[in-house]
Design a protein around this motif. Structure first.
Motif, PDB file in Angstrom:
ATOM      1  N   ASN A  41     -12.613  50.046 -25.488  1.00 57.89           N
ATOM      2  CA  ASN A  41     -12.523  48.974 -24.498  1.00 57.89           C
ATOM      3  C   ASN A  41     -13.440  47.841 -24.927  1.00 57.89           C
ATOM      4  OD1 ASN A  41     -12.498  51.591 -22.139  1.00 57.89           O
ATOM      5  ND2 ASN A  41     -10.755  50.325 -22.629  1.00 57.89           N
ATOM      6  N   GLY A  42     -12.883  46.648 -24.978  1.00 54.09           N
ATOM      7  CA  GLY A  42     -13.699  45.508 -25.351  1.00 54.09           C
ATOM      8  C   GLY A  42     -13.803  45.290 -26.855  1.00 54.09           C
ATOM      9  N   ALA A  43     -13.086  46.096 -27.635  1.00 57.12           N
ATOM     10  CA  ALA A  43     -13.146  45.952 -29.097  1.00 57.12           C
ATOM     11  C   ALA A  43     -12.544  44.623 -29.538  1.00 57.12           C
ATOM     12  CB  ALA A  43     -12.411  47.110 -29.768  1.00 57.12           C
ATOM     13  N   GLY A  44     -11.607  44.103 -28.745  1.00 54.31           N
ATOM     14  CA  GLY A  44     -11.023  42.806 -29.087  1.00 54.31           C
ATOM     15  C   GLY A  44      -9.518  42.832 -29.317  1.00 54.31           C
ATOM     16  N   LYS A  45      -8.866  43.936 -28.972  1.00 54.72           N
ATOM     17  CA  LYS A  45      -7.425  44.069 -29.226  1.00 54.72           C
ATOM     18  C   LYS A  45      -6.613  42.988 -28.524  1.00 54.72           C
ATOM     19  CE  LYS A  45      -7.511  48.150 -27.362  1.00 54.72           C
ATOM     20  NZ  LYS A  45      -8.946  48.225 -26.983  1.00 54.72           N
ATOM     21  N   SER A  46      -6.838  42.858 -27.210  1.00 52.62           N
ATOM     22  CA  SER A  46      -6.047  41.884 -26.450  1.00 52.62           C
ATOM     23  C   SER A  46      -6.344  40.460 -26.909  1.00 52.62           C
ATOM     24  CB  SER A  46      -6.323  42.016 -24.951  1.00 52.62           C
ATOM     25  OG  SER A  46      -5.927  43.290 -24.507  1.00 52.62           O
ATOM     26  N   THR A  47      -7.602  40.188 -27.178  1.00 53.47           N
ATOM     27  CA  THR A  47      -7.963  38.847 -27.649  1.00 53.47           C
ATOM     28  C   THR A  47      -7.260  38.548 -28.972  1.00 53.47           C
ATOM     29  OG1 THR A  47     -10.130  39.183 -26.650  1.00 53.47           O
ATOM     30  CG2 THR A  47      -9.928  37.348 -28.158  1.00 53.47           C
ATOM     31  N   LEU A  48      -7.220  39.536 -29.848  1.00 51.83           N
ATOM     32  CA  LEU A  48      -6.601  39.340 -31.159  1.00 51.83           C
ATOM     33  C   LEU A  48      -5.121  38.979 -31.024  1.00 51.83           C
ATOM     34  CD1 LEU A  48      -7.154  39.545 -34.245  1.00 51.83           C
ATOM     35  CD2 LEU A  48      -6.194  41.849 -34.124  1.00 51.83           C
ATOM     36  N   SER A 199      -2.462  50.992 -27.701  1.00 50.00           N
ATOM     37  CA  SER A 199      -2.554  52.030 -26.671  1.00 50.00           C
ATOM     38  C   SER A 199      -3.833  52.836 -26.832  1.00 50.00           C
ATOM     39  CB  SER A 199      -1.353  52.968 -26.750  1.00 50.00           C
ATOM     40  OG  SER A 199      -1.448  53.971 -25.758  1.00 50.00           O
ATOM     41  N   HIS A 200      -4.319  53.362 -25.704  1.00 46.70           N
ATOM     42  CA  HIS A 200      -5.450  54.285 -25.770  1.00 46.70           C
ATOM     43  C   HIS A 200      -4.954  55.719 -25.894  1.00 46.70           C
ATOM     44  CE1 HIS A 200      -8.664  51.471 -25.177  1.00 46.70           C
ATOM     45  NE2 HIS A 200      -7.974  50.894 -24.212  1.00 46.70           N
ATOM     46  N   ARG A 201      -3.657  55.903 -25.787  1.00 43.96           N
ATOM     47  CA  ARG A 201      -3.122  57.273 -25.891  1.00 43.96           C
ATOM     48  C   ARG A 201      -2.728  57.533 -27.334  1.00 43.96           C
ATOM     49  NH1 ARG A 201       0.932  56.942 -20.752  1.00 43.96           N
ATOM     50  NH2 ARG A 201      -0.634  56.448 -19.179  1.00 43.96           N
ATOM     51  N   LEU A 398     -13.864  40.249 -18.351  1.00 39.35           N
ATOM     52  CA  LEU A 398     -14.024  41.522 -19.061  1.00 39.35           C
ATOM     53  C   LEU A 398     -12.682  41.995 -19.588  1.00 39.35           C
ATOM     54  CD1 LEU A 398     -16.324  43.505 -16.600  1.00 39.35           C
ATOM     55  CD2 LEU A 398     -16.999  42.214 -18.638  1.00 39.35           C
ATOM     56  N   SER A 399     -12.735  42.847 -20.604  1.00 36.87           N
ATOM     57  CA  SER A 399     -11.502  43.450 -21.103  1.00 36.87           C
ATOM     58  C   SER A 399     -10.955  44.377 -20.029  1.00 36.87           C
ATOM     59  CB  SER A 399     -11.783  44.234 -22.378  1.00 36.87           C
ATOM     60  OG  SER A 399     -12.348  45.483 -22.073  1.00 36.87           O
ATOM     61  N   GLY A 400      -9.652  44.702 -20.125  1.00 34.84           N
ATOM     62  CA  GLY A 400      -8.986  45.522 -19.117  1.00 34.84           C
ATOM     63  C   GLY A 400      -9.741  46.804 -18.792  1.00 34.84           C
ATOM     64  N   GLY A 401     -10.117  47.542 -19.821  1.00 32.14           N
ATOM     65  CA  GLY A 401     -10.788  48.811 -19.624  1.00 32.14           C
ATOM     66  C   GLY A 401     -12.160  48.637 -18.991  1.00 32.14           C
ATOM     67  N   ASN A 402     -12.828  47.568 -19.331  1.00 34.69           N
ATOM     68  CA  ASN A 402     -14.158  47.335 -18.761  1.00 34.69           C
ATOM     69  C   ASN A 402     -14.088  46.931 -17.296  1.00 34.69           C
ATOM     70  OD1 ASN A 402     -16.318  47.848 -20.797  1.00 34.69           O
ATOM     71  ND2 ASN A 402     -14.999  46.528 -22.004  1.00 34.69           N
TER      72      ASN A 402
END
Ligand SMILES: Nc1ncnc2c1ncn2[C@@H]1O[C@H](COP(=O)(O)OP(=O)(O)OP(=O)(O)O)[C@@H](O)[C@H]1O
Ligand SMILES: [Mg+2]
Length: 509
Positions: A41-48, A199-201, A398-402
């Motif tokens: 979470n917050g690694a930057g996936k969505s931003t990328l 995905s986190h899965r 914040l990122s989704g997970g955060n």
């Protein structure tokens, strides 16, 4: 020899005030492949991926589509060059039909008038192509989330997307809907569409992807060939350390002599007849398929939904919470499943959100004790690893997970006697999951009780002391720890559904 890349991101950097969301990320997408993109979470996936669509403008770095370099991407350019993104929140308009949504902003016209028939015809073709059964005339608000997502995908295909980027597409879907979505992804791959799948899965990533790219803290880590990768290896790359244990150990803490919550023949709006007990220090797992009525049951206990008959007893005394406020005052908390809608105040700070349920407790003569407020927020920021520059950051940023962690923190801070978690770790990365499990352990070890709804089999089995399974608003079984078994739970979860489906093809066994 240069490889055939349809999309290339080179050394992408994105700075926000006080936060570097992306430090240096490179990504190469091959034509016709499914690339899994993973990270905490917050690694930057969505931003990328928002950099690909022009929704976010990178501070520096290059974007190439089919080898052509763009120094600035805009939503318009991205669309013209065949890049489409399925965000977690869809852009559909509920009051319009499926066909109208498909042609939103670019309707088919016959002269001056909109040609409804032609749009419906085209929509039918588009849905057929994806092998999905949607009536083009149906209003989108009447369609399931799965179908709404399919319309977004169909829209992308209609616009000749060569690259389809999907940000946690399975998160809002039911098991069946996920299967359908997988089929569509496979179909698109066969048609030559290149896909980035976030995905986190990990089981989904393994099933769908050809390669997997891992990012951590805004930096590129590695790209692996899926059939050669292992779960342990991926987890290590994501969290930056070895994780041998999935579930933290818990001290024995159940006090069978103390029944905290008891339901006696409770009927809600559905057709359920629920009787159960939860003891002090116990985690009671509630298993079942999506739609089995677990959330409704939680809402009845939490006063968010009326019960029609039966009794709810808290510490042996009958209670009748008519609203969540009443339930909270009685010592019951619910961490909801749909956290966007019911959980966070997005335009408030992390600190503000976490302290929300306890402001009364930490105030004297209406003056909030600012140091306790800050301390509390810092505690949960640290314990569940909320990634943020400070607790004064707005939740919106914040990122989704955060964002989800903030809501968890809020209910953990409330220290209610009974805490109901509805899918506590959905959208949460592996490292933080472990921390959340530790906090759940802390809660029960200090005498609180937990009711945990989970559709993740491993979590249900790993965290529960006892499991009750629901199917179609009815209890189909209760399992003690020594009876836990994934097959048994699945059978119980689909018990009634199966009978109905197989009514005329029943086999003798
Ligand atoms: N508008 C913004 N302002 C400030 N910070 C932001 C903004 N958008 C994102 N960030 C920060 O950038 C970092 C990366 O966020 P991003 O949403 O890309 O993460 P993610 O990998 O998609 O995480 P998740 O798995 O939780 O969805 C986070 O620390 C986030 O707080
Ligand atoms: Mg994200």
């Amino acid at each position: 020899m240069s490889e055939d890349f349809v999309l290339e991101l080179e050394h992408i950097r994105k700075e926000y005030p006080g936060v570097v969301a992306l430090k240096d990320v490179t990504l190469q997408l091959r034509r016709g492949e499914v690339l899994g993109l993973i990270g905490e979470n917050g690694a930057g996936k969505s931003t990328l991926i928002k950099c690909c669509s022009g929704a976010v403008v990178p501070t520096s770095g290059k974007i190439k589509i089919n080898g052509k370099e763009f120094d600035r991407m805009t939503p318009q350019l991205a669309a013209e060059n065949g890049i489409a993104i399925i965000y977690q929140e869809f852009n559909n308009v509920g009051e319009l039909s499926a066909a109208e949504n498909l042609f939103l902003g670019r309707p088919i016209r016959k002269g001056m008038v909109i040609d409804r028939n032609a749009m419906e015809e085209e929509a039918r073709k588009a849905f057929d192509q994806l092998q999905i059964k949607i009536d083009p005339r149906e209003l989108v608000k009447n369609l399931s989330v799965g179908y709404q997502q399919m319309i977004e995908i169909a829209k992308a295909i209609q616009q000749n997307a060569q690259v389809l980027i999907m940000d946690e597409p399975s998160a809002p879907l039911t098991t069946n809907e996920v299967e359908n979505m997988f089929k569509v992804v496979e179909l698109l791959r066969e048609k030559g569409v290149s896909i980035i799948y976030i995905s986190h899965r990990l089981e989904e990533i393994f099933r769908l992807s050809d390669r997997i790219e891992v990012i951590r803290d805004g930096e590129y880590v590695d790209t692996l060939i899926t059939p050669k990768a292992t779960v342990d290896e991926l987890i290590k790359l994501m969290v930056g350390r070895e994780m041998t244990q999935q579930f933290p150990p818990r001290k024995p803490c159940i006090d069978k002599s103390k029944v905290v919550l008891e339901l006696k023949n409770v009927y809600g709006n559905g057709d359920e007849d629920m009787s159960l007990k939860i003891h002090a220090g116990e985690v009671l797992g509630l298993g079942g398929l999506v739609g089995a009525g677990r959330t409704e049951l939680a809402e009845v206990i939490f006063g968010a939904k009326a019960k029609t008959s039966g009794q709810i007893l808290l510490n042996g005394k009958e209670i009748n919470p008519k609203s969540p406020r009443e339930a909270i005052d009685l010592g019951i908390a619910l961490v909801p499943e749909d956290r966007k809608r019911h959980g966070a105040l997005l335009t408030n700070s992390i600190k503000n959100n976490i302290n929300m349920p306890i402001y009364e407790r930490i105030s004297k003569a209406s003056v909030i004790d600012a140091s306790i407020e800050k301390e509390n927020a810092e505690k949960y920021r640290k314990e569940i690893q909320i990634k943020c520059p400070s607790v004064n950051q707005l939740v919106r940023n914040l990122s989704g997970g955060n964002q989800q962690k903030v809501i968890l923190g809020k209910w953990l801070a409330a220290k209610s006697q009974l805490i109901i978690f509805d899918e506590p770790t959905r959208g949460i990365d592996v490292g933080a999951k472990y921390e959340i499990y530790k906090l759940i352990n802390d809660l029960v070890e200090s005498g609180h009780s937990v009711l945990m709804i989970s559709s993740e089999m491993e979590e249900l089995i790993g965290m529960s002391d006892r499991i009750i399974v629901l199917a179609e608003h009815q209890m189909t079984g209760e399992l003690q720890k020594e009876e836990f078994n994934a097959d048994t739970i699945m059978t119980l979860a689909s018990a009634i559904v199966d009978n109905a489906d197989n009514a005329d093809t029943k086999e003798a066994s």
